[in-house]
Design a protein around this motif. Structure first.
Motif, PDB file in Angstrom:
ATOM      1  N   VAL A   1     -52.641   3.746 -13.367  1.00 10.87           N
ATOM      2  CA  VAL A   1     -51.870   4.284 -13.001  1.00 10.87           C
ATOM      3  C   VAL A   1     -50.870   4.179 -13.691  1.00 10.87           C
ATOM      4  N   PHE A   2     -50.417   5.166 -15.350  1.00  6.09           N
ATOM      5  CA  PHE A   2     -48.830   5.075 -15.924  1.00  6.09           C
ATOM      6  C   PHE A   2     -48.393   6.068 -15.909  1.00  6.09           C
ATOM      7  N   PHE A   3     -47.401   5.438 -16.124  1.00  8.18           N
ATOM      8  CA  PHE A   3     -46.183   6.266 -16.244  1.00  8.18           C
ATOM      9  C   PHE A   3     -45.019   6.032 -16.807  1.00  8.18           C
ATOM     10  N   ASP A   4     -45.429   5.065 -17.886  1.00  7.94           N
ATOM     11  CA  ASP A   4     -43.980   4.424 -18.793  1.00  7.94           C
ATOM     12  C   ASP A   4     -44.226   4.816 -19.948  1.00  7.94           C
ATOM     13  N   ARG A   5     -43.354   5.382 -20.099  1.00  5.43           N
ATOM     14  CA  ARG A   5     -42.902   6.420 -21.794  1.00  5.43           C
ATOM     15  C   ARG A   5     -44.421   5.233 -23.525  1.00  5.43           C
ATOM     16  N   ALA A   6     -44.511   4.052 -22.842  1.00  3.63           N
ATOM     17  CA  ALA A   6     -45.003   3.715 -24.519  1.00  3.63           C
ATOM     18  C   ALA A   6     -46.768   4.446 -23.296  1.00  3.63           C
ATOM     19  N   ALA A   7     -46.782   4.643 -22.468  1.00  2.40           N
ATOM     20  CA  ALA A   7     -48.368   4.742 -21.777  1.00  2.40           C
ATOM     21  C   ALA A   7     -48.339   6.114 -22.067  1.00  2.40           C
ATOM     22  N   ARG A   8     -48.280   6.686 -20.587  1.00  2.00           N
ATOM     23  CA  ARG A   8     -47.619   8.769 -22.024  1.00  2.00           C
ATOM     24  C   ARG A   8     -47.683   8.691 -23.603  1.00  2.00           C
ATOM     25  N   GLY A   9     -46.882   8.269 -24.600  1.00  2.59           N
ATOM     26  CA  GLY A   9     -46.854   8.408 -25.371  1.00  2.59           C
ATOM     27  C   GLY A   9     -48.113   8.410 -25.634  1.00  2.59           C
ATOM     28  N   ARG A  10     -48.954   7.396 -25.749  1.00  2.00           N
ATOM     29  CA  ARG A  10     -50.078   6.868 -25.376  1.00  2.00           C
ATOM     30  C   ARG A  10     -51.960   8.182 -26.185  1.00  2.00           C
ATOM     31  N   TYR A  11     -51.367   8.960 -24.697  1.00  2.00           N
ATOM     32  CA  TYR A  11     -51.989   9.889 -24.625  1.00  2.00           C
ATOM     33  C   TYR A  11     -50.839  11.420 -24.549  1.00  2.00           C
TER      34      TYR A  11
ATOM     35  N   ARG B   1     -56.394   2.666 -31.980  1.00  2.00           N
ATOM     36  CA  ARG B   1     -55.143   3.911 -32.135  1.00  2.00           C
ATOM     37  C   ARG B   1     -54.237   3.831 -31.131  1.00  2.00           C
ATOM     38  N   GLY B   2     -54.540   3.279 -29.995  1.00  3.69           N
ATOM     39  CA  GLY B   2     -53.264   2.754 -29.003  1.00  3.69           C
ATOM     40  C   GLY B   2     -52.559   1.946 -29.388  1.00  3.69           C
ATOM     41  N   ARG B   3     -52.868   1.327 -30.076  1.00  8.92           N
ATOM     42  CA  ARG B   3     -51.580   0.405 -30.850  1.00  8.92           C
ATOM     43  C   ARG B   3     -50.984   1.279 -31.620  1.00  8.92           C
ATOM     44  N   ALA B   4     -51.325   1.556 -32.921  1.00 10.57           N
ATOM     45  CA  ALA B   4     -50.792   2.478 -33.471  1.00 10.57           C
ATOM     46  C   ALA B   4     -50.280   3.470 -33.726  1.00 10.57           C
ATOM     47  N   ASN B   5     -50.503   4.466 -31.865  1.00 12.38           N
ATOM     48  CA  ASN B   5     -49.714   4.944 -31.328  1.00 12.38           C
ATOM     49  C   ASN B   5     -48.038   4.911 -31.245  1.00 12.38           C
ATOM     50  N   THR B   6     -48.291   2.983 -30.818  1.00  8.46           N
ATOM     51  CA  THR B   6     -47.507   2.743 -29.922  1.00  8.46           C
ATOM     52  C   THR B   6     -46.461   2.702 -31.085  1.00  8.46           C
ATOM     53  N   LEU B   7     -46.776   1.737 -32.139  1.00 11.11           N
ATOM     54  CA  LEU B   7     -46.327   1.106 -33.426  1.00 11.11           C
ATOM     55  C   LEU B   7     -45.647   2.740 -33.967  1.00 11.11           C
ATOM     56  N   ARG B   8     -46.552   3.945 -34.151  1.00 13.49           N
ATOM     57  CA  ARG B   8     -45.721   5.436 -34.898  1.00 13.49           C
ATOM     58  C   ARG B   8     -44.112   5.662 -33.648  1.00 13.49           C
ATOM     59  N   LEU B   9     -44.753   5.621 -32.888  1.00 15.52           N
ATOM     60  CA  LEU B   9     -43.444   5.877 -31.204  1.00 15.52           C
ATOM     61  C   LEU B   9     -42.830   5.419 -31.760  1.00 15.52           C
ATOM     62  N   ALA B  10     -42.772   3.955 -31.886  1.00 15.79           N
ATOM     63  CA  ALA B  10     -41.517   3.033 -32.070  1.00 15.79           C
ATOM     64  C   ALA B  10     -40.428   3.558 -33.512  1.00 15.79           C
ATOM     65  N   VAL B  11     -41.566   2.954 -34.979  1.00 14.93           N
ATOM     66  CA  VAL B  11     -40.533   3.345 -35.630  1.00 14.93           C
ATOM     67  C   VAL B  11     -40.286   4.775 -35.854  1.00 14.93           C
ATOM     68  N   SER B  12     -40.770   5.460 -35.462  1.00 16.54           N
ATOM     69  CA  SER B  12     -39.765   6.842 -34.773  1.00 16.54           C
ATOM     70  C   SER B  12     -38.458   6.779 -34.303  1.00 16.54           C
ATOM     71  N   GLY B  13     -38.363   6.055 -33.462  1.00 19.64           N
ATOM     72  CA  GLY B  13     -37.097   6.081 -32.407  1.00 19.64           C
ATOM     73  C   GLY B  13     -37.811   5.649 -31.297  1.00 19.64           C
ATOM     74  N   GLN B  14     -39.283   6.872 -30.833  1.00 19.63           N
ATOM     75  CA  GLN B  14     -39.175   6.987 -29.752  1.00 19.63           C
ATOM     76  C   GLN B  14     -39.526   6.416 -28.729  1.00 19.63           C
ATOM     77  N   LEU B  15     -39.413   5.482 -28.933  1.00 16.83           N
ATOM     78  CA  LEU B  15     -39.633   3.949 -27.575  1.00 16.83           C
ATOM     79  C   LEU B  15     -38.176   3.275 -27.863  1.00 16.83           C
ATOM     80  N   GLY B  16     -36.754   3.933 -28.533  1.00 15.27           N
ATOM     81  CA  GLY B  16     -35.763   3.381 -28.246  1.00 15.27           C
ATOM     82  C   GLY B  16     -35.742   2.720 -30.056  1.00 15.27           C
ATOM     83  N   GLU B  17     -34.440   1.596 -29.359  1.00 21.23           N
ATOM     84  CA  GLU B  17     -33.819   1.994 -30.993  1.00 21.23           C
ATOM     85  C   GLU B  17     -34.202   0.539 -31.083  1.00 21.23           C
ATOM     86  N   GLU B  18     -34.700  -0.006 -30.142  1.00 27.18           N
ATOM     87  CA  GLU B  18     -35.223  -1.961 -30.898  1.00 27.18           C
ATOM     88  C   GLU B  18     -36.674  -1.491 -31.562  1.00 27.18           C
TER      89      GLU B  18
END
Length: 1016
Positions: free
Chosen positions: A38-48, A627-644
């Motif tokens: 079961v996943f409800f964190d934003r990174a996991a939801r972002g991958r789906y 694919r899951g990693r690329a999606n997470t990286l895309r969310l990260a580099v676009s600031g959708q996972l936070g400023e870090e």
């Protein structure tokens, strides 16, 4: 087109998690009661949140049920809390069917079993998450297959295929999914479990009987509209299959002539019921196949002549256009395959397949094809392929067509929205000509491929969806739809409706049938909880808030450590010309553009030959997939996972099991290089959070190795003292089960420089002795020296008086210490410059080290200097093969005491197409049978397999195929592996003593089976 109505469903606020992924009643109950994930964190939801479409919508959460009971429980919990539900398989949908603000239920990890099989009746019942290729592999020993052979067969699931009413390359022979589904066991929105099957006998279930009565009432009432507006082409999958239940004009899709209630669910995209089990009709495997590749000087001729070719009754006629040919030629895996299929410079080719029992008759069909093309004015245009292996290789390229198209660099990409329009064959050429004119009018070009045999061509205009792409998408769609209507075709011909074509359902069928679809939806799902906003009341196709690159999407101002300028390009869609790298907008130096190359098609989910993706193969988790990693990286580099950004915990977690095998660098058709991206992410993490003691111990090992090699006994204490070993390893974070590498006396400390700089023949090499070959396995370097000198080469070494030996810097990169790795590269470039300038080849033994010169060194900004070294660097066996082909190599090799060698390829050898030379040089040994192991990554990956938290994953990767193959080897057979990590994994896990190929050749030179330390 009129604006679409909003969804009926307003999601209760208590179901929607916060940005941080905070718990909700839905999340709490699912976590408490489900045995699956079961996943409800934003990174996991972002991958789906994405599939293979242009859309992105954050789901409420994700549930991955472990079995049927878990699935029913998840549906019950969602029903109790009023949560919408979205069924998902591989997430490869082209139109956005599998994204939405709902609870995503992923069937692919565990709900993938064969439930029942009847070989005599040729039927099989499966769970929805089973992958098509896996099912066909299971069926093959029985001489059967499921013939709806879509291009994504290596990753797509049967449930997803049923939801889309998928078709495939051979639909002209076998039909669509709806022609091959016999029954579906499903759960309705109210929790009722129903069996949907043939109506030869009346339904016994009163709920099913009521659904059937409602369907027939609606279909019969709209009979005239159905006859008037439903397209009469094979490829039409829009809306619901209402015409099958029109009692006045029934169109049964079953062999017994009766309508089948399951066919209302086929193509419904999960909006009516949740499919638990699906019963399929099977077909006998064709005993023989032959392939004729027809080369056309113009695209128009290919389209015009298809209608004549189908009269020869082939089972498939598939198009590959010039764009796809050119992109295939740029891929090292595909180039030799596509070259064999071409004559001259065709603008398009058609793959024409014949299948049957009589091979000789099939060969005559190829002759008839060649004769036909001669009669049509194209003599000599057919390349005949009777060899099964060659045919499969070409079909694999065709299957990768979508991903190949998406490998274009730059912001402009082929966009799916009119790609499934189907028209009658007699209009195909004119349709494609006029549609091309539409593209040119809007200053773009289209890419074409797919099913010429049935008039469905996957055409994707090249658009920049960050800028004006949405506007042009709407304009092109309006004009394309007018052409489809003029030619009496279908706007949605294969890939379904989803978010992309949903609003066009009303256009295709008219307001009355569209209203009837809403009645059907309400009949099955009155609360609109199953995959809402699809088919009925969908949003507009160009609703920007639903786009992956929505308004406001922008990359964070990240300063990359590596050079990503090759991805920072602009491509003119009409001319194909690219703006030189480094000019124009510099979105993080091309890093963001490289990450965005992933089109989510899921090719990395495959389990067949190839290397990627080993972590997914052992976990089956989206998180541990390229694919899951690329999606997470895309969310990260676009600031959708936070400023870090790349330095976030989410990025660290998603890359945790990435072994940097570089399988994606070779196997991913869009060129996603996750190993390089991991270096970038590790660098960002190290810059922000620092490095651990264990990481520094591994990273700087080449620097303290000279001291350790002089006192090997001291450094071996951690393994030698009983009781102490486990404590020391645990304290440092190493796996206690794993013996650590042992230091030895350095090889380079005993070698002498050659007396002259070159032999009389000018045959000289620079042997790059890496840290592992120098300080841990010096026998490999010694054996390589023996072989090279026996062949008449003067051997130079990478050592200079008073300096520590040169290092490629790979251990530093693993810790994210890119600046230090660059310094090591600078030292090597300076030391090797005199040799490179006079053309002396640099030859290495350890694949990961030598191939760093051909890969990572090119990303440090050292320009032509690094490029010249890269072009002059060879693995030991690559160099031998090159010299042999040039007639400069002669080795007097003698038979070994063993007659067989089992060979494992290092991941980086495979990524750089450098594994074949190992097999070639071993084949020079008289009487030696060479058998490559079909394996993915060995699982060691440098220090990965030594790390306590990764030990189990490391062993699991090795147990996929490598270790079982080694254990089954013939008695006395050699095990050959060039990678030092690979050898450690095999030695630890398979009771074998693997050796480097150099030692095998040195043994063969001596003529003594046990020489050079080789112990068969």
């Amino acid at each position: 087109m009129t604006n679409s109505s909003p969804s009926l469903l307003v999601k209760p606020i208590h179901l929607v998690p916060s940005q941080s992924g905070a718990s909700t009643p839905l999340a709490t109950r699912l976590r408490k009661e489900l045995r699956g994930d079961v996943f409800f964190d934003r990174a996991a939801r972002g991958r789906y949140a994405t599939d293979a479409s242009i859309y992105q919508i954050m789901p409420i959460g994700v549930a991955v049920p472990r079995d049927q009971d878990d699935l029913l429980l998840a549906l019950e919990i969602a029903r109790d809390l009023g949560a919408p539900v979205l069924a998902r398989g591989a997430g490869t949908s082209q139109c956005g069917q599998t994204v939405g603000e709902a609870l995503v239920i992923d069937n692919s990890k565990w709900l993938n079993n064969v439930i029942a099989f009847d070989a005599q009746a040729r039927t099989v019942t499966v769970e929805p998450g089973i992958v098509l290729d896996h099912l066909n592999a299971w069926l093959k020993p029985h001489g059967l297959w499921f013939p709806v052979d879509v291009s994504t067969s290596a990753q797509c699931t049967i449930g997803g295929m049923a939801g889309n009413n998928s078709c495939g390359s051979r639909s002209i022979e076998y039909g669509n999914m709806v022609h091959n589904v016999l029954a579906i066991d499903a759960v309705l929105a109210d929790g009722t479990r129903c069996h949907f099957g043939s109506l030869k006998a009346p339904p016994k279930d009163t709920r099913v009987e009521g659904l059937l009565h409602g369907l027939r009432r609606i279909a019969t009432r709209e009979s005239d509209e159905i006859q008037r507006n439903v397209p009469k082409v094979l490829r039409r999958v829009a809306g619901y299959n209402i015409d099958l239940f029109d009692c006045q004009n029934p169109r049964a899709y079953t062999d017994d002539g009766y309508a089948n209630l399951s066919h209302i669910l086929v193509g419904s995209e999960g909006t009516l019921a949740y499919s638990r089990q699906i019963t399929l009709k099977l077909a006998p495997l064709p005993e023989h196949k032959v392939l004729g590749v027809v080369n056309f000087p113009t695209f128009y001729q290919a389209m015009a002549m298809t209608q004549h070719i189908v009269k020869l009754q082939p089972v498939a006629v598939e198009l590959v256009d010039r764009t796809m040919i050119d992109l295939s030629m740029e891929n090292p895996s595909f180039r030799p395959v596509i070259e064999r299929a071409l004559t001259g410079e065709p603008q398009a080719i058609l793959l024409v397949e014949f299948a049957g029992e009589d091979h000789a008759a099939l060969l005559r069909r190829l002759d008839e094809l060649a004769e036909l093309m001669g009669d049509l004015g194209l003599p000599g245009s057919v390349v005949k392929m009777a060899d099964a292996k060659a045919q499969k290789a070409l079909w694999d390229v065709r299957k990768a067509g979508l991903n190949i198209m998406m490998s274009m660099k730059g912001d402009g990409k082929p966009v799916s929205f009119i790609e499934d329009c189907a028209v009658p064959l007699e209009h195909l050429a004119e349709y494609t000509r006029r549609l091309t004119e539409v593209f040119h009018k809007h200053e773009t070009e289209g890419t074409w491929y797919a099913h010429a045999s049935v008039g469905t061509l996957h055409v994707r205009p090249i658009l920049d969806m960050r800028r004006d792409g949405a506007v042009r998408m709407r304009e092109i769609a309006e004009e394309a739809s007018a052409l489809v209507r003029e030619y009496k075709g279908a706007y949605s011909g294969e890939h379904g409706d989803g978010l992309c074509r949903g609003e066009w359902v009303a256009w295709q069928y008219g307001p009355r049938i569209n209203a009837a679809f809403a009645e059907i939806k309400a009949l099955f799902d009155p609360d609109n909880r199953f995959n809402p906003d699809k088919i009925v009341r969908p949003p507009k196709m160009d609703a920007r808030e639903n786009f992956r690159f929505a308004p406001g999407y922008e990359a964070l101002p990240i300063r990359p450590a590596l050079d990503w300028s090759a991805w920072n390009v602009r491509r003119d869609p009409l001319t194909g010309e690219e703006t030189p790298p480094g000019t124009g907008t510099d979105r993080t130096g091309g890093l963001a553009a490289a990450v965005e190359m992933c089109n989510n098609n899921g090719h990395c989910r495959k389990f067949d030959a190839g290397t990627m993706c080993p972590s997914y193969r052992v976990t089956k988790d989206e998180q541990h997939l390229t694919r899951g990693r690329a999606n997470t990286l895309r969310l990260a580099v676009s600031g959708q996972l936070g400023e870090e950004g790349l330095a976030s915990e989410d990025v660290k977690a998603v890359l945790d099991l990435c072994v940097s095998c570089k399988g994606c660098k070779r196997d991913c058709p869009t060129g996603v290089d996750m190993a390089k991206m991991k270096i970038e992410a590790r660098h960002a993490w190290a810059q922000r959070h620092g490095t651990t003691l264990r990481e520094r111990m591994v990273a700087f090992m080449p620097r303290y190795a000279p001291f350790a090699s002089r006192m090997p006994a001291l450094f071996a204490l951690a393994d030698n003292i009983p009781g102490v070993s486990a404590l020391v390893k645990r304290a440092l974070g190493f796996a206690p089960q794993r013996p650590l590498p042992r230091f030895r006396s350095a090889f380079l400390s005993s070698v002498k420089a050659p007396a002259t700089t070159a032999t009389a023949q000018g045959k000289e090499v620079l042997l790059f002795v890496d840290t592992f070959s120098n300080y841990m396995e010096p026998e490999n370097a010694q054996a390589a020296q023996q072989v090279l000198e026996a062949a008449g080469y003067t051997v130079h070494f990478n050592t200079r008086a008073g300096e520590r030996p040169l290092c490629c810097g790979r251990t530093l990169l693993a810790a994210g210490l890119v600046d230090e790795a660059k310094q090591e590269a600078r030292r090597m470039l300076d030391a090797f410059r005199p040799y490179v300038e006079r053309g002396v080849p640099v030859v290495g033994l350890e694949p990961s080290c030598l191939l760093s010169l051909r890969d990572e060194f090119l990303n440090y900004g050292y320009g032509d200097e690094a490029a010249r070294l890269s072009a002059n660097a060879f693995l030991f066996e690559e160099f031998l093969v090159r010299e042999h082909k040039a007639g400069r190599l002669a080795l007097d090799l003698k038979p070994l005491a063993t007659g067989e060698a089992l060979v494992h390829g290092h991941c980086h050898q495979k990524a750089f197409d450098a594994f074949t030379p190992v097999q070639t040089v071993l084949g020079w040994i008289p009487g030696l049978k060479v058998s490559p192991i079909e394996s993915s990554c060995c699982g060691m990956a440098g220090s990965f397999g030594y790390e306590a938290e990764h030990y189990e994953a490391s062993r699991a990767m090795a147990e996929l195929s490598l270790l079982p193959a080694v254990r089954k080897r013939a008695a006395g057979a050699l095990v050959v592996a060039d990678g030092t990590s690979c050898r450690h994994q095999i030695r630890d896990g398979a009771d074998a003593e693997p050796v480097h190929v150099a030692r095998v050749l040195a043994t063969s030179l001596s003529g003594v089976g046990q020489a050079a330390g080789v112990d068969p």
